[in-house]
Design an enzyme around this catalytic site. Structure first.
Site, PDB file in Angstrom:
ATOM      1  N   HIS A  47      36.929  15.853 -44.929  1.00  0.00           N
ATOM      2  CA  HIS A  47      35.902  15.119 -45.668  1.00  0.00           C
ATOM      3  C   HIS A  47      36.609  13.828 -46.057  1.00  0.00           C
ATOM      4  CE1 HIS A  47      33.004  14.972 -49.365  1.00  0.00           C
ATOM      5  NE2 HIS A  47      33.680  13.833 -49.297  1.00  0.00           N
ATOM      6  N   HIS A  91      31.941  26.936 -49.341  1.00  0.00           N
ATOM      7  CA  HIS A  91      32.640  26.871 -50.621  1.00  0.00           C
ATOM      8  C   HIS A  91      32.559  28.271 -51.233  1.00  0.00           C
ATOM      9  CE1 HIS A  91      32.792  22.354 -51.146  1.00  0.00           C
ATOM     10  NE2 HIS A  91      31.937  22.479 -50.139  1.00  0.00           N
ATOM     11  N   HIS A  99      40.367  16.620 -48.116  1.00  0.00           N
ATOM     12  CA  HIS A  99      39.171  16.237 -48.873  1.00  0.00           C
ATOM     13  C   HIS A  99      39.493  15.053 -49.768  1.00  0.00           C
ATOM     14  CE1 HIS A  99      35.640  16.409 -51.431  1.00  0.00           C
ATOM     15  NE2 HIS A  99      35.130  17.351 -50.659  1.00  0.00           N
ATOM     16  N   HIS A 125      30.078  17.048 -42.235  1.00  0.00           N
ATOM     17  CA  HIS A 125      28.920  16.201 -42.559  1.00  0.00           C
ATOM     18  C   HIS A 125      29.096  14.778 -42.029  1.00  0.00           C
ATOM     19  CE1 HIS A 125      31.669  15.808 -45.925  1.00  0.00           C
ATOM     20  NE2 HIS A 125      31.263  16.950 -46.456  1.00  0.00           N
ATOM     21  N   HIS A 163      30.306  16.806 -57.172  1.00  0.00           N
ATOM     22  CA  HIS A 163      31.567  16.065 -57.179  1.00  0.00           C
ATOM     23  C   HIS A 163      32.003  15.654 -58.579  1.00  0.00           C
ATOM     24  CE1 HIS A 163      32.229  16.172 -52.930  1.00  0.00           C
ATOM     25  NE2 HIS A 163      30.934  15.976 -52.774  1.00  0.00           N
ATOM     26  N   HIS A 174      31.626  25.814 -43.150  1.00  0.00           N
ATOM     27  CA  HIS A 174      31.750  24.957 -44.336  1.00  0.00           C
ATOM     28  C   HIS A 174      31.252  25.730 -45.553  1.00  0.00           C
ATOM     29  CE1 HIS A 174      31.634  20.539 -45.842  1.00  0.00           C
ATOM     30  NE2 HIS A 174      31.817  21.366 -46.861  1.00  0.00           N
ATOM     31  N   ASP A 203      27.707  24.078 -46.245  1.00  0.00           N
ATOM     32  CA  ASP A 203      28.190  23.418 -47.470  1.00  0.00           C
ATOM     33  C   ASP A 203      27.676  24.171 -48.695  1.00  0.00           C
ATOM     34  OD1 ASP A 203      29.604  21.618 -48.988  1.00  0.00           O
ATOM     35  OD2 ASP A 203      28.623  19.840 -48.217  1.00  0.00           O
TER      36      ASP A 203
END
Length: 567
Positions: free
Chosen positions: A246, A136, A219, A272, A320, A134, A360
């Site tokens: 997600h 990014h 996502h 998650h 987010h 995971h 993450d």
């Protein structure tokens, strides 16, 4: 027969069968189960030691001996806790057993010759490099941080510090995929990229896979609707890649049941699973009980401490692209943060019900804390739940195998790369981490990438010896020049390999083919396949697994924390 005390033996050659080792400053104890070396015939390098011409070193030519040997290594892996020598040739593990000179020593199955480098494993714990599923891809500097913490494989997506990538692990479309594959070709780490799975046109997914996407990410920030899920899963089955999801926190496109209906009986990797990182509020945690879902955690909620909840709101707002001045955005963030499900997550890991640990990175998670957070959780669970069945206060081998599998073999199986990486086993890429027991899980003593040192703590470069202060992690030769490509791997799907993407983009990394992603189930997760019936009280958020309430207290103090980072 000459004898040596157990303590003297451990000091010289490392611990042997029956010896116990504490991991860092935790309550976790490792006990050696088997010793594949031969007493009295151990090999060790140094002045007056065994690996010398005509003694432990044979006359074999390079083709008949290993390129490197890790001597007297204490291996901690899902398959066992074993003392052995490890042979490496052409960047891969070729032997786990007894190294030496077969002309003068018995039981030798790893031949040392003039072409063999010696890596001292005495007193060290050896694990496979961590696989972070995971990631990014927000900045390339993540690679250095991760390697210095023992992570050797990145799976995820992104194109840099832009809104789409800070929120979602997606490298969308052909152009972005090609550029990121080219960028990854310069990185001294294994890489696999996710394409965008959130689209209802199957051809838009097929073209991403054919151009290098080794997996797909659905996502909610791009939309996690049942239609998109079904389309993505259908193409994944067709082209043999994994899907990560997600799911829909706001339950806009449907509730948890709508998502599982769209998934059907097809395998999917749920990120998650607890929910603070995102997913159907409040019941995404129910996915732990599905036989076709491989559940994972990200590290910011692991383990549950007195500070966990407080730090999450701000993290979520940033990651987010939410506005604290908008009430609906704040409500969205608050809906994801629940003390009760965060507490349950620790216990589900200890039961072997959550199969994978990940970071993450920079998007509510810490890229250099995958291994550390895993072992902190294991420590917390030993304190709060006691030894697992088969363990004792003085030996935690069952628990150790369960937890190490969460960031090594299980993510490899999940994403179809376990034939290349994920464990200390013959035939696999020699991505190996050596730890001093006192620093286990926190700061590696040496990280090997494809059998060559890639990062290590190094002292003053103008020092007369390598150890004078200041000591800090520095890149080594596997992070330099053409050796980067010769020791690291890019994972591609069969469709991209057959389409000639490697040649088209002039990629120089080793290429690993992703395969076997679609015929796995949760039962294939090693030591982490428990699939309980999960109940969630939608008012109190209390979680039950097979009728047992999963309740634990947050810790006020963790091991492997501040005392390791004073300097």
């Amino acid at each position: 027969m000459a004898k040596i005390s157990r303590q003297a033996y451990a000091d010289m050659f490392g611990p042997t069968v029956g010896d116990r080792v504490r991991l860092a400053d935790t309550a976790l104890m490792l006990e050696v189960e088997q010793d594949l070396t031969t007493y009295g015939e151990e090999v060790k390098f140094g002045g007056g030691k065994v690996i010398r011409d005509g003694m432990g070193q044979s006359q074999a030519l390079s083709k008949d001996c290993v390129d490197a040997v890790i001597t007297n290594a204490l291996i901690l892996d899902h398959w066992g806790i074993v003392k052995a020598d490890i042979g490496i040739k052409h960047g891969r593990i070729v032997g786990i057993g007894k190294a030496g000179n077969p002309d003068v020593q018995p039981n030798v199955d790893i031949v040392i010759g003039a072409g063999t480098e010696a890596i001292a494993g005495e007193g060290k714990i050896i694990t496979a490099g961590a696989i972070d599923t995971h990631v990014h891809f927000i900045c390339p500097q993540q690679v250095e941080e991760a390697l210095c913490a023992g992570t050797t494989t990145f799976i995820g997506g992104g194109t840099g510090p832009v809104a789409g990538s800070t929120a979602t692990t997606v490298t969308p479309g052909i152009w972005n995929m090609h550029r990121m594959l080219e960028a990854a070709d310069e990185l001294p780490i294994n890489v696999g990229l996710f394409g965008k799975g959130t689209v209802s046109n199957p051809d838009a997914i097929r073209e991403q896979i054919a151009n290098g996407a080794m997996g797909l990410k659905i996502h909610e920030d791009w939309g996690a609707t049942p239609a998109a899920i079904d389309t993505c899963m259908t193409v994944a089955d067709e082209m043999d890649v994994q899907v990560a999801i997600h799911s829909d926190t706001l339950n806009e496109g449907g509730f948890y049941e709508a998502t599982t209906k769209a998934i059907g009986d097809r395998v999917i990797h749920v990120f998650h699973t607890e929910g603070a990182g995102g997913g159907h509020a409040p019941d995404v945690i129910k996915s732990v009980g599905e036989p076709n879902i491989i559940p994972a955690s990200t590290n910011p909620t692991m383990p549950y401490t007195i500070n966990t909840v407080d730090e999450h709101l701000d993290m979520l707002m940033v990651c987010h692209h939410l506005d604290p001045a908008i009430a609906e955005d704040v409500a969205f963030a608050e809906s994801r943060i629940r003390r009760e499900t965060i507490a349950a997550e620790d216990i589900l890991h200890d039961l072997g019900a959550i199969s994978v640990m990940s970071s993450d990175s920079q998007a509510m998670g810490r890229v250099a804390e995958v291994a550390m957070r895993t072992w902190q959780c294991a420590h917390k669970m030993k304190l709060q739940r006691g030894p697992l069945e088969g363990d004792s206060e003085l030996s935690d081998n069952t628990r150790l195998k369960r937890y190490v599998a969460k960031y090594t073999i299980n993510p490899a199986i999940t994403h179809g790369i376990s034939h290349e990486v994920g464990s200390i086993e013959k035939g696999k890429l020699a991505d190996i981490v050596l730890w001093d027991p006192a620093f286990f899980g926190v700061k590696p003593a040496l990280v090997l990438k494809g059998g060559l040192a890639v990062y290590a703590p190094m002292g003053d470069i103008n020092g007369a010896i390598p150890t004078p202060q200041p000591v800090h992690y520095r890149p080594m030769y596997a992070a330099t020049g053409k050796a980067r490509a010769a020791t690291s791997m890019t994972f591609l799907p069969k469709a991209a390999i057959e389409a000639g993407i490697t040649e088209k983009l002039k990629l120089t990394h080793l290429i690993g083919e992703v395969k076997g992603c679609r015929n796995i189930r949760k039962k294939d997760m090693i030591h982490n396949s428990y699939t309980p019936v999960i109940e969630l009280d939608s008012q109190t958020y209390v979680v039950k697994a097979d009728g047992m309430a999963l309740v634990c207290e947050p810790l006020a103090e963790l091991p492997m924390a501040q005392r390791y980072f004073l300097f």
